[in-house]
Design a protein around this motif. Sequence first.
Motif, short mmCIF file in Angstrom:
data_model
loop_
_atom_site.label_atom_id
_atom_site.label_comp_id
_atom_site.label_asym_id
_atom_site.label_seq_id
_atom_site.Cartn_x
_atom_site.Cartn_y
_atom_site.Cartn_z
N SER A 1 81.85 34.63 29.47
CA SER A 1 83.32 34.58 29.51
C SER A 1 83.81 33.16 29.22
O SER A 1 83.08 32.18 29.38
CB SER A 1 83.84 35.01 30.88
OG SER A 1 83.46 36.33 31.18
N GLY A 2 85.04 33.07 28.79
CA GLY A 2 85.69 31.77 28.72
C GLY A 2 85.89 31.23 30.12
O GLY A 2 86.13 32.00 31.05
N ASN A 3 85.80 29.92 30.28
CA ASN A 3 85.88 29.29 31.61
C ASN A 3 84.89 29.93 32.57
O ASN A 3 85.25 30.34 33.69
CB ASN A 3 87.30 29.37 32.17
CG ASN A 3 88.31 28.63 31.31
OD1 ASN A 3 88.90 29.21 30.41
ND2 ASN A 3 88.50 27.36 31.60
N ALA A 4 83.63 30.05 32.12
CA ALA A 4 82.59 30.68 32.94
C ALA A 4 82.51 30.03 34.31
O ALA A 4 82.58 28.81 34.45
CB ALA A 4 81.24 30.58 32.23
N GLY A 5 82.38 30.86 35.34
CA GLY A 5 82.29 30.38 36.71
C GLY A 5 83.61 30.27 37.42
O GLY A 5 83.65 30.05 38.65
N ALA A 6 84.72 30.41 36.71
CA ALA A 6 86.03 30.34 37.36
C ALA A 6 86.23 31.55 38.27
O ALA A 6 85.74 32.65 37.98
CB ALA A 6 87.13 30.27 36.31
N PRO A 7 86.95 31.39 39.39
CA PRO A 7 87.17 32.52 40.31
C PRO A 7 87.93 33.66 39.65
O PRO A 7 88.80 33.44 38.80
CB PRO A 7 87.98 31.89 41.45
CG PRO A 7 87.74 30.42 41.34
CD PRO A 7 87.53 30.14 39.90
N LEU A 8 87.60 34.86 40.07
CA LEU A 8 88.34 36.06 39.66
C LEU A 8 88.97 36.76 40.86
O LEU A 8 90.03 37.37 40.74
CB LEU A 8 87.42 37.04 38.92
CG LEU A 8 87.23 36.82 37.43
CD1 LEU A 8 86.24 37.83 36.87
CD2 LEU A 8 88.55 36.93 36.69
N LEU A 9 88.29 36.69 42.01
CA LEU A 9 88.80 37.32 43.23
C LEU A 9 88.49 36.39 44.39
O LEU A 9 87.34 36.02 44.61
CB LEU A 9 88.12 38.68 43.45
CG LEU A 9 88.45 39.39 44.77
CD1 LEU A 9 89.92 39.75 44.86
CD2 LEU A 9 87.60 40.67 44.92
N PHE A 10 89.54 35.99 45.12
CA PHE A 10 89.32 35.13 46.28
C PHE A 10 90.23 35.55 47.43
O PHE A 10 91.25 36.24 47.23
CB PHE A 10 89.52 33.65 45.94
CG PHE A 10 90.94 33.27 45.57
CD1 PHE A 10 91.90 33.02 46.56
CD2 PHE A 10 91.31 33.12 44.25
CE1 PHE A 10 93.19 32.66 46.23
CE2 PHE A 10 92.61 32.76 43.91
CZ PHE A 10 93.55 32.53 44.90
N LEU A 11 89.87 35.13 48.63
CA LEU A 11 90.63 35.43 49.84
C LEU A 11 90.93 34.13 50.56
O LEU A 11 90.03 33.34 50.85
CB LEU A 11 89.83 36.37 50.77
CG LEU A 11 90.47 36.66 52.13
CD1 LEU A 11 91.75 37.47 51.95
CD2 LEU A 11 89.49 37.41 53.03
#
Length: 810
Positions: free
Chosen positions: A756-766
């Motif tokens: 993915s672009g910006n690999a490692g960036a958060p997708l789901l957080f709390l």
Amino acid sequence: MRPIILRAVLGVVALLLLVTPLLVRTAIWHLNARPYSAQVISPNLAATPVPTVTPAPLAPQEVKVRQEMRAGPVIVDLAHGNRLNRNQFEPLAAALARRGVGLRFWLGNVDVLSVTNYLDYPDQSEELEGLLEDASALIVASPFFLWSPAEIGLVERFVADGGHLLLISDPDVLGDLAQDINNLAEPFGIVFNDDYLYDTTRNDGNHTYIFQQTFLDQAAHLADRTIVFYGARSISGEIAPQVRTTHTTLSSLRSGITDFVTVALGGLTSSRTAWRVLAMTDFDVLTAPFVERHDNQHLVEFVADFLAAAQRSDTVTDFPAYLGKEVALVFGNAEAVDAEILLEGARLQRSLELSGRNLELAGSTLLTATLMEGAAIPEVDLIALADFTLIAQQTNLLGNLGFRLLEVTATPTPGAEPDRGPSAEPPVTPQPPAATAALTTDVEITGVGNLTATGALTGEETITGETTPSLEATPSPEATPETTPTPQPVLYLEKADGLRLLARETVLIAQLQLDQGHRLVAVIGHNNAGIRAGVDRLLSRDYSGCVTGPDLAVCSFEPGETMPVEPPATQTPAPTPTGAGTPSSVPAPATPEGGEAPTASILLVDDNDLMGPTDTVEADIYLQVLTQLGYQPVLWTTSGQGIPTAAELGAYRWVIWSSGGYENGGPGLNALDAMLGYINTGGNLTISSRRPFFGMGADDPSVIADVQIDDDLPALVEGLPSETIELPSGLPPVTPLETGSDEEGPRVALRRGPDSGNAGAPLLFLATDEGEAESTGARLMVLGMSLTWLPNDYDKQLVRNMAEVMLAGN
């Protein structure tokens, strides 16, 4: 044997027939030594050949860009049927890039096939206005369709504001008629003649390839250069000639004239546009391969200098164009910095980041210290959000803007009859003798800060209060004296000429030059609601209802525009199993017939007011899974019910805001106000959107190709595969999320995969407020993509996990 000899003889004869003409042409006639001379019979533009390119070296020109911020772009009009290609602008784009300026092409959205009359072309002024807001120059070359009066008016204001305009009319361009561009050129004193120029005596291999001979004014430095135009017409009007042709150049229509103007500066002093418009009559000279012939590159540099030299007038409404790269935000003591004011700071930060600027929070002492006489100027620009009282008490900013702040208090006292003058008429409505009362009104005016004035208001300044019986009056037994209300002070903004503005209905937006390099932008209101209204105008550039000047905008503000006051949490009971006690405006969770009420109340907001025809409804997944789990979520659609308030959200233990399936979805300003109010009272909020606002980073949008599981929150990823989850191809780019580097910050459950672009960036957080001194138990969960993109029922498993995490303990 004989056939062989015959064939040999025939071969020799054939060879002689082939070689003999060549020997005659070279050895006898010497044709190879004669120069080529073209015999021109009549001009024919359609048969213009491309000249042989003879590259000439150009000494590299050093251009020092001193601006800290990139200058505004140069807009190229391709929205009026211009028969030009974008790649033809590459030489000019390269020259502008060396000056720190970029090109932006305006293509327009008009369906040309639907236009039945080229004189009736749709108006595009609304789109053009947005493009010109931060632009420094505009290029219009060979338009086929006419510019509308509204579009021309925008360009006139743009040039009067300091922008530069380049107009090109080239007779070689298909569909270029001088009269079509003249409706835009004539308001600037420029007229393109509908002719073409040719030279049969001296040309560059074709009679329409004409040499330029005289260079004047700003083009005088080109006098020792060889410049050739490859198809041009002449210019006339109220102009300052810059380039003229040779004496041997002729016009197809204008006989008896020579030394034609092919490049000129235009504009009118009366409209403040003088010398900000450059007119040219050849486009080819700016394009490859012509730009590489002779010294034509120097003309490209001349044009680029003109476009890059634009200096837009930095009025207060041009925010943020006049700010540098580093900006500090200062909150004044406006009732204290609450969540809504803090949100305005976040909006300013996001807006400045999109323009390449950084916004940092600073203390209020920076503002007061900067505005003190003789104070040191900070190394950053300032944005101040403050109320009138603080500004008047601690700075002289209001005085610099031409105002002073007055506090007026009306104090009714019984005793004397007001003086009506010798010719005053008695009241129209007679009063019974027993109820007649005399009234004297004393008014005290106290200045705020260093301004003080006391005295009695007379004439038009008299403030009339409630009537009270005088001491001489003999009240009837039935008459009961009315209680005199406690006077309330009223704040006014007063100008030197006596004009007064009610402070609570006024917002000031001002810019102040601190020194040659730094500025202050101040948004000043009576209270937080007024300040928020000012920030809205600053960001939207909507100054309707305002009186604007170069450095100050005085805007009206209705007190009714204040944000609704949220009732205390105890006044908004959660829905009971039977629905009792639920406010009528809040939908209560339904109870299945013959069954028990759900163990938790859930509101599912389908944010579908901007839903497109091909968008997918993500909320259906939440609705299906939660219903299967035994919950009965209440569905709310923004297209039919509008944006729910914080009070309406507060009636539910879990609120899901779903817009991930919509290309243009995402919470707006009103929704953010409601969300913040809900979270501040301990709510559990899940935002599922491609633009969730919370946690959005500053990087450009990129495609999510795969998803990886993070073990930071096991309960939220239970049942999902540990290996990378591949997503369908062709997904749209999405702005990546970021959570910061704080170890105690939000916990991440899903991240972008390696492809993915910006690999490692958060997708789901709390994120929670657990461990904070004033913890309310609030939870904020953000999913920065659409649930519908997950394959193999992983979307349903994720919703089950969300419900377990968000409703835990409820």
